[in-house]
Scaffold this motif. Structure first.
Motif, short mmCIF file in Angstrom:
data_model
loop_
_atom_site.label_atom_id
_atom_site.label_comp_id
_atom_site.label_asym_id
_atom_site.label_seq_id
_atom_site.Cartn_x
_atom_site.Cartn_y
_atom_site.Cartn_z
N SER A 166 63.89 89.68 -49.83
CA SER A 166 62.43 90.67 -50.35
C SER A 166 63.09 90.29 -52.34
O SER A 166 62.94 90.31 -52.52
N MET A 167 61.26 88.95 -52.85
CA MET A 167 60.72 88.89 -53.77
C MET A 167 60.44 89.52 -54.32
O MET A 167 59.05 90.39 -53.97
N ALA A 168 61.21 89.98 -55.31
CA ALA A 168 60.68 90.91 -55.78
C ALA A 168 59.45 90.95 -57.41
O ALA A 168 59.44 90.07 -56.91
N HIS A 169 58.08 92.14 -57.08
CA HIS A 169 57.58 91.34 -57.73
C HIS A 169 56.45 91.17 -57.32
O HIS A 169 55.80 90.13 -57.97
N LEU A 170 55.88 91.03 -55.55
CA LEU A 170 55.21 90.53 -55.27
C LEU A 170 55.27 89.00 -55.47
O LEU A 170 54.46 87.86 -55.48
N ASP A 187 58.00 92.37 -52.31
CA ASP A 187 58.46 93.79 -52.54
C ASP A 187 56.70 94.13 -53.93
O ASP A 187 56.57 93.13 -54.41
N LEU A 188 56.56 95.10 -53.67
CA LEU A 188 55.25 95.80 -54.21
C LEU A 188 55.49 96.32 -55.72
O LEU A 188 54.96 97.16 -56.23
N THR A 189 56.98 95.99 -56.29
CA THR A 189 57.50 96.70 -57.38
C THR A 189 56.65 95.58 -58.70
O THR A 189 55.67 94.92 -58.25
N PRO A 190 55.78 96.93 -59.32
CA PRO A 190 54.96 96.76 -60.08
C PRO A 190 55.55 95.53 -61.79
O PRO A 190 56.41 96.33 -61.56
N GLY A 191 54.61 94.17 -61.64
CA GLY A 191 55.35 93.88 -62.91
C GLY A 191 53.80 94.20 -63.14
O GLY A 191 52.43 94.64 -62.95
N SER A 192 53.29 93.60 -64.93
CA SER A 192 52.53 94.71 -65.27
C SER A 192 51.14 93.46 -65.41
O SER A 192 50.48 94.72 -65.40
N GLU A 193 50.86 92.77 -64.59
CA GLU A 193 50.28 92.09 -64.11
C GLU A 193 49.93 92.90 -62.61
O GLU A 193 48.03 92.02 -62.50
N LEU A 246 55.98 93.62 -45.88
CA LEU A 246 55.68 94.67 -47.81
C LEU A 246 56.52 95.76 -48.12
O LEU A 246 56.62 96.48 -46.67
N VAL A 247 57.30 95.76 -49.59
CA VAL A 247 57.85 97.29 -49.20
C VAL A 247 57.45 97.41 -50.68
O VAL A 247 57.55 96.75 -51.82
N PHE A 248 58.01 99.11 -50.60
CA PHE A 248 57.05 100.03 -51.47
C PHE A 248 58.28 99.70 -52.79
O PHE A 248 59.67 100.06 -52.72
N GLY A 249 58.68 99.58 -54.17
CA GLY A 249 58.85 100.12 -54.71
C GLY A 249 58.97 99.96 -56.40
O GLY A 249 57.57 99.32 -56.96
N THR A 250 59.34 100.22 -57.46
CA THR A 250 58.79 101.17 -58.14
C THR A 250 59.39 100.49 -59.84
O THR A 250 59.27 100.32 -60.75
N ASP A 251 60.62 100.08 -59.93
CA ASP A 251 61.84 99.80 -61.15
C ASP A 251 61.97 100.93 -61.98
O ASP A 251 62.39 100.57 -63.24
N MET A 252 61.47 102.12 -61.17
CA MET A 252 62.40 102.96 -61.52
C MET A 252 63.72 102.74 -62.23
O MET A 252 64.20 102.22 -61.73
N VAL A 257 49.68 101.37 -42.08
CA VAL A 257 50.03 99.94 -43.15
C VAL A 257 50.21 101.29 -44.66
O VAL A 257 51.63 100.16 -44.43
N GLN A 258 50.02 102.27 -44.93
CA GLN A 258 50.84 102.57 -45.86
C GLN A 258 52.11 103.35 -45.22
O GLN A 258 53.25 103.63 -45.74
N GLU A 259 52.50 103.82 -44.13
CA GLU A 259 53.48 104.49 -43.80
C GLU A 259 54.59 102.94 -43.33
O GLU A 259 55.46 103.82 -43.95
N LYS A 260 54.13 102.10 -43.05
CA LYS A 260 55.21 101.30 -42.99
C LYS A 260 55.63 99.85 -44.10
O LYS A 260 56.97 100.51 -44.29
N ILE A 261 54.57 100.53 -45.26
CA ILE A 261 54.76 100.25 -46.81
C ILE A 261 55.82 101.00 -47.55
O ILE A 261 56.33 100.18 -48.31
N PHE A 262 55.47 102.23 -47.14
CA PHE A 262 55.99 103.28 -48.01
C PHE A 262 57.85 103.00 -47.70
O PHE A 262 58.22 103.33 -48.41
N ALA A 263 57.92 102.98 -46.09
CA ALA A 263 59.62 103.50 -45.27
C ALA A 263 59.18 103.09 -44.40
O ALA A 263 60.66 102.25 -44.89
N LYS A 264 59.16 102.42 -43.58
CA LYS A 264 59.62 101.75 -42.20
C LYS A 264 59.47 100.40 -42.09
O LYS A 264 60.50 100.30 -41.56
#
Length: 341
Positions: free
Chosen positions: A183-187, A210-216, A239-245, A290-297
């Motif tokens: 899974s490649m970080a930051h798209l 992964d959908l961890t936000p880059g600045s752009e 696609l997977v959700f992430g935040t870089d928290m 789609v949201q359910e897959k990206i955010f957890a499944k």
């Protein structure tokens, strides 16, 4: 809706704060990314021990330790990966191809040092979260954001690889190991080149983003709402959700963790105009499924449930680490083990 944050860091040695943030946002689970290559050789150990606070909710992806004066080898990398997985890691985190880190280590990801560990990861189906490159704007002082300059992420000067070189190394690795669960970080820093992302997603069955936000990234999504909405629907299973928290409430790019999460959720979920900080737009309004897959499944299906810590595996990993640590680091490692986190 269930959420798993697939991309979290311990930057401040405070796993309890990280768990507090996880609870604050209502995440069901979270994945800690160990990055000892950033000058903190105990970071993977910290992330492993954090499982003791919430064993069923905490994933750990371990990263490689590098020791000054000791040349890394393929055998050592393979051993580290084996020890991390046997200790209870759920996957492997690669930061070595972030340009500022690459400049220091000078280890090609498609070279000999990584060869045996990539082969092992492919053979055993080890999930990888891989940071390769940075936003294209970081290679020009005129276009780089101020925070990139402040934190020495500007990719200008001797020793920095080009973004094309980072991509070339990743694609060489994938060509050799096409079943690598990556899974490649930051798209994969392709928000300015969607066709590149599509080509890689189509080429490799287990290549994810992964959908961890880059600045752009999220500004790019808003700027081409229909194009990116189609992309998300087409590749919804990869696609997977992430935040870089991190284990703090502030953030070096967006100002606060709350701002990041608000921006991400409104961009992906909302179908009406919104404004977060100084960014405005109309959200993608992705379908519920789609949201359910990206955010957890998707992440859960890829990684499963968090592995428990293995006492014997942890002891073996710590035994490996100790000769590679300074006296101060050894004392800190012992204190962490005694404290339980």
């Amino acid at each position: 809706m269930r959420m798993i944050d697939s991309h979290v860091h311990l930057d401040h040695h405070n796993p309890r704060k990280a768990l507090e943030m996880v609870d604050h946002f209502g995440y069901e689970r979270y994945a800690l990314m160990g990055i000892p290559c950033m000058g903190n050789p105990l970071n993977t150990l910290e992330c492993l021990l954090a499982k003791r606070l919430a064993p069923g909710r905490t994933y750990t992806f371990g990263g490689m330790v590098y020791t000054s004066g000791r040349e890394p080898s393929a055998a050592d990398h393979e051993k580290q990966l084996m020890l991390m997985m046997e200790a209870g890691c759920d996957g492997w985190k690669i930061l070595e191809s972030k340009p500022s880190v690459y400049r220091e280590l000078k280890i090609p990801l498609d070279g000999e040092v990584f060869s045996r560990s990539f082969a092992m990861a492919e053979r055993e189906g080890i999930p990888i979260t891989w940071h390769a490159g940075d936003p294209a704007t970081f290679w020009d002082a005129k276009t780089a954001p101020a925070f990139a300059v402040k934190y020495n992420w500007l990719c200008v000067g001797e020793g920095f690889p080009t973004l094309d070189e980072m991509y070339r190394q990743v694609e060489n690795v994938m060509a050799r190991h096409p079943k690598l669960r990556t899974s490649m970080a930051h798209l994969y820093f392709t928000s300015d080149d969607r066709a590149h992302a599509e080509r890689m997603l189509d080429a490799y069955e287990h290549f994810w983003l992964d959908l961890t936000p880059g600045s752009e990234m999220y500004s790019a999504f808003l700027a081409d709402r229909e194009g990116w909405r189609r992309f998300f629907e087409t590749y919804q299973d990869k696609l997977v959700f992430g935040t870089d928290m991190v284990d703090a409430e502030d953030d070096v790019v967006f100002g606060s963790q709350d701002t990041i999460v608000e921006f991400v959720l409104k961009t992906l979920m909302q179908e009406t105009p919104f404004s977060v900080a100084d960014i405005s737009g109309v959200g993608l309004g992705l379908p519920q499924g789609v949201q359910e897959k990206i955010f957890a499944k998707n992440f859960e299906g890829r990684v499963g449930l968090p592995k428990p810590i293995s006492a014997s595996g942890l002891n073996a990993y710590v035994e490996y680490l100790m000769p590679r640590l300074t006296a101060q680091e050894r004392r800190r490692a012992e204190a962490m083990l005694c404290d339980g986190v």
